[in-house]
Write an enzyme that holds these catalytic residues in place. Structure first.
Site: not given
Ligand code: TNX
Length: 554
Positions: A347
């Site tokens: 992300e």
């Molecule tokens: C996605 S899964 C994220 C996290 C959040 C999560 C909440 C991932 C690698 N990144 O930053 O906490 O969703 O479900």
């Protein structure tokens, strides 16, 4: 019946007529019938183990009852003696038996742990458990194998074995032989200690839960926008400034190097490897608050206590950022005996294309130069391959050509499908905590998938294992953690450990049901998932369920 009427609260108890039992006799009878209820219960079936063992050969003529004077014998190898002592510590509270640990060659009547370093057929984590009419013999080629065998032995005893105080019971074990070894070498769970901070003792308790189900990796998500949780001597403000926040505005917190060492060594004694994650280049707001020089505009952002993602990043165009990364990863590597360093990579919405892959390639190289194996979320896939690198796949749709292509270039995979393995997803629409962006995950959904076949174009040989992440935006207490972990963690553990041939929802559901009374007896919170036929009788006669604070178990 002739009785003398009592004359008020201070009166002596009314004598009973001949033939009627007195209070002491009644108490004795009650105690005996409780014991009888336990003694007449048939022992567990040898196959009643989670995760399901590779091979089970019951021998109903060979049931054995642990006697009060049993000893645990382990030979002279200190590694075997250490596991024997752990077994004794597990069994002493409920049995009240002394269970001395000795080095004697063979027990007359008891439990023998045999560390046979030539038993290569059992593999690095396998074990064999023989229950015969004269006792238990647990054999393994490694202390890790013995430790896993101890977890199996524990599950074969009546559920009351989980009681922290003595219970009068008949500690029967079902006869026969279990030969067992894992399907995948990497079986893990992740705890996000960044969104909400959790004290060392909470983490140690999570480690115990992992160990019960033969998981062997604890991934700690140590840094995120809302808080930086691991002390770094060369960049002290990461914790003194960046560690003081968390989701919702609470005080946050961080682990000193001594705290982290305690977690790592506690895990090691449970044969669990800690995988530290420093999430880069995104999820770094807390670091930027502490060190604005790392921010692209060199300005400190405000501390962040919300739950959005994808807005922050360290400046990939500034060499100072790579000094920071090398210092942080160097210190974390030095504190971490395990082979892995997780660099996040998810992300980073504002670092794209070649800037992103260029950043990742430099960081992968830093990790390799530290002698560690790099792990990252599957967003790392487009970056150049580096020997040994591992991607952690968290997609919700197994069609992922970018990840498959990275695997063809040599990457290995840990699978954590968001819609099966994410422990922060709600069980049902009315689950009081958790998310639903990847869907609802009831126990069946957590169980019914195959890590070896999940991502199209990725052969099972490239899959090193499975991990269940627990993100903690909505999780604020140990009870919350346990409520989301149990009973789904055992489902994921079984996918990681058991041969695919044992996969069977109905069988799993029935085996899992027996763990409810165990968790109750141990005072562990869990979600009483409606699809599991939890037994109505408690493990300890008369025990009532505790309702934990913070969650509303159904
Ligand atoms: C996605 S899964 C994220 C996290 C959040 C999560 C909440 C991932 C690698 N990144 O930053 O906490 O969703 O479900």
């Amino acid at each position: 019946m002739s009785t003398i009427p009592s004359s008020g609260p201070t009166a002596a108890p009314a004598p009973l007529s001949v033939g009627e039992p007195d209070a002491a006799t009644l108490a004795r009878t009650a105690e005996q019938s409780a014991v009888t209820a336990l003694t007449t219960a048939t022992p567990h079936r040898l196959a009643d183990v989670v995760p399901a063992p590779q091979q089970v050969q019951p021998d109903p003529t060979a049931d054995w009852v642990l006697p009060a004077d049993a000893a645990i014998v382990a030979g002279a190898d200190p590694a075997a003696l250490a596991v024997a002592e752990q077994l004794a510590e597990l069994l002493r509270p409920a049995t009240g038996y002394p269970l001395p640990v000795t080095e004697a060659a063979a027990p007359a009547h008891g439990i023998a742990l045999v560390l046979d370093r030539t038993a290569a057929d059992l593999g690095p984590e396998g074990y064999r458990l023989d229950v015969t009419t004269t006792g238990v013999r647990l054999t393994a080629g490694t202390a890790t194998g013995l430790f896993h065998g101890v977890q199996t032995l524990r599950q074969l005893l009546p559920a009351a074995i989980e009681s922290p105080t003595p219970v009068a019971a008949h500690w029967a074990l079902p006869g026969g032989t279990i030969t067992d070894a894992p399907r995948f070498p990497y079986r893990g769970a992740m705890l996000d200690v960044a969104r909400h901070f959790f004290a060392v003792d909470d983490v140690l308790r999570v480690i115990d839960h992992l160990a019960r189900y033969k998981l062997n990796h604890l991934h700690l998500h140590l840094t995120d926008d809302q808080g930086w949780r691991i002390a770094v001597d060369s960049w002290p403000k990461l914790t003194t400034v960046g560690g003081t926040t968390e989701v919702g505005g609470g005080p946050g917190g961080h682990y000193t190097t001594a705290d982290y060492a305690r977690i790592v060594s506690y895990a090691a004694t449970r044969h669990i490897t800690v995988v530290p994650e420093i999430d880069l280049p995104g999820h770094t707001n807390a670091a930027l608050v502490a060190y604005p020089e790392l921010a692209p505009d060199k300005l400190a952002p405000p501390p962040y206590t919300g739950t959005e993602v994808g807005f922050s990043y360290v400046d990939p165009a500034d060499e100072r950022t790579y000094d920071f990364v090398a210092d942080v990863l160097g210190e974390v590597a030095a504190l971490t005996p395990g082979p892995w360093l997780h660099i996040g990579g998810d992300e980073a919405f504002k670092v794209t294309g070649e800037v992103y892959t260029g950043f990742v390639e430099r960081v992968q190289r830093i990790v390799a130069d530290l002698g560690k194996t790099v792990v990252g979320w599957h967003q790392l896939a487009p970056a150049a391959h580096l020997d040994g690198r591992v991607l952690q796949w968290w997609g919700t749709n197994g069609e992922d050509p970018t990840t498959a292509e990275a695997v063809h270039r040599g990457a290995r995979l840990i699978v954590s499908p968001g819609n099966h393995a994410y422990l922060d997803m709600k069980y049902a629409p009315d689950t009081p905590i958790g998310h639903d962006w990847a869907g609802l995950i009831d126990v069946r959904k957590a169980y019914d998938w195959d890590p070896g076949m999940h991502v199209t174009g990725v052969p099972s040989t490239a899959v090193i294992g499975v991990e269940a992440p627990l993100w903690t935006e909505s999780v604020t207490s140990l009870a919350d953690i346990e409520f989301l972990l149990l009973p789904r963690l055992p489902a994921i553990a079984e996918l990681g450990w058991s041969p695919r041939a044992t996969h069977d929802w109905n069988g799993f559901r029935d085996r899992l049901a027996g763990h409810g009374p165990r968790w109750d007896a141990a005072g562990i919170t869990f979600h009483r998932a409606p699809e599991i036929p939890w037994p109505s009788t408690p493990a300890i006669p008369g025990q009532r369920r505790t309702i934990p604070a913070g969650v509303n178990p159904t």
